[in-house]
Design an enzyme around this catalytic site. Sequence first.
Site, PDB file in Angstrom:
ATOM      1  CG  ASP A  52      45.432  17.377  41.136  1.00 33.05           C
ATOM      2  OD1 ASP A  52      44.451  16.717  40.746  1.00 33.05           O
ATOM      3  OD2 ASP A  52      46.380  17.693  40.383  1.00 33.05           O
ATOM      4  CE  LYS A  86      45.580  15.644  37.561  1.00 31.34           C
ATOM      5  NZ  LYS A  86      46.833  16.008  38.249  1.00 31.34           N
ATOM      6  CG  ASN A 273      47.566  30.741  47.717  1.00 27.05           C
ATOM      7  OD1 ASN A 273      47.631  31.966  47.791  1.00 27.05           O
ATOM      8  ND2 ASN A 273      48.382  30.027  46.959  1.00 27.05           N
TER       9      ASN A 273
END
Length: 312
Positions: A52, A86, A273
């Site tokens: 991201d 984005k 993670n």
Amino acid sequence: MIESSDFRNARIPLSHGAGQMPALGFGTLFADGATTLSATRGALEAGFRHFDCAERYRNEREVGQALEEGLAAGGMAREDIFVTTKLWNTNHRPERVEPAFDASLERLRLNYLDLYLSHTPFAFQPGDEQDPRDQNGNVIYDDGVTLLDTWRAMESLVDHGKCRAIGLSDIGLNELLGLYESARIKPAVVQVESHPYLPETELLEFCKEKGVVFLAFAPLGHGMRPGPLEDPVILAIAARVGKTPAQVLLAWAVQRGTALLTTSKTAARARENFNISALPEDALEEINRIETRQRLNEVVKTGSPGFIPQGR
Ligand SMILES: NC(=O)c1ccc[n+]([C@@H]2O[C@H](COP(=O)([O-])OP(=O)(O)OC[C@H]3O[C@@H](n4cnc5c(N)ncnc54)[C@H](OP(=O)(O)O)[C@@H]3O)[C@@H](O)[C@H]2O)c1
């Protein structure tokens, strides 16, 4: 919906046949370029295949370098990775959308994006200054463009094959409903803050009903302490099931049907993670009963990002 109990390869289908998103995503909001480069390399090595990014993070070049190196090293093709970036608030005017997209793509060294999001629903004064302020220090907004105007320009990026899917970030249910009704190409993804202190259950239910992927950022509560990582319920479950608190929080997110974005500067934590698996049902229910409520990032209220390091 996720079927496997091993979440490392879990993928969630996007609407309109726009491919599949790996449920475990790695966020690239870092304080500097060198950290971005080493952390992105570490995440790729750990197994993350979903990244991201954002033009506002000002480090797409370093993410692009790490991804290019990873692809060149072999064992992985472009189709195996899922890359999002984005559109920033200062580029909401329709004529600015495609140039902003092209610039991100060039910095990321890619020839298509898997997902393009509007970073926030707030339009700022158009221009090169990403944080336009008046003499009193207040953000200068742009009331000459609507989110739907911006969305139409994003739809045409999909029409032209430049990105596979489009979506929204930092949006509440009411605003999403309005756009969803008017959109020709429905948002495939909604990216919002979510963790046990901010479950956003109503928004999640809407997303499930419409087949929109709910992508949770700050699933570890942005690492803040006190916060979800130190919640007594999370600590007790972690001890009981033999996982770390972070692994418990991330598994909960996937098991309730969301994709997630976590991040770490260190390769060891990226591995921790990524190595998550299903929790027992009673653990999920205990987490769902946590009553603490806390929003950590006010970006959804103003369009000004709360986690961006000072000076960037
Ligand atoms: N749309 C938006 O407006 C928006 C806003 C915020 C974030 N995002 C996206 O979401 C991504 C993730 O957000 P986030 O940073 O809030 O995610 P997060 O995963 O909740 O928090 C990351 C923080 O937790 C720490 N951490 C990571 N793994 C850990 C572990 N196993 N144990 C203990 N602490 C751990 C990290 O510290 P170390 O680095 O020191 O390990 C870091 O400070 C961002 O990078 C960005 O891509 C989007």
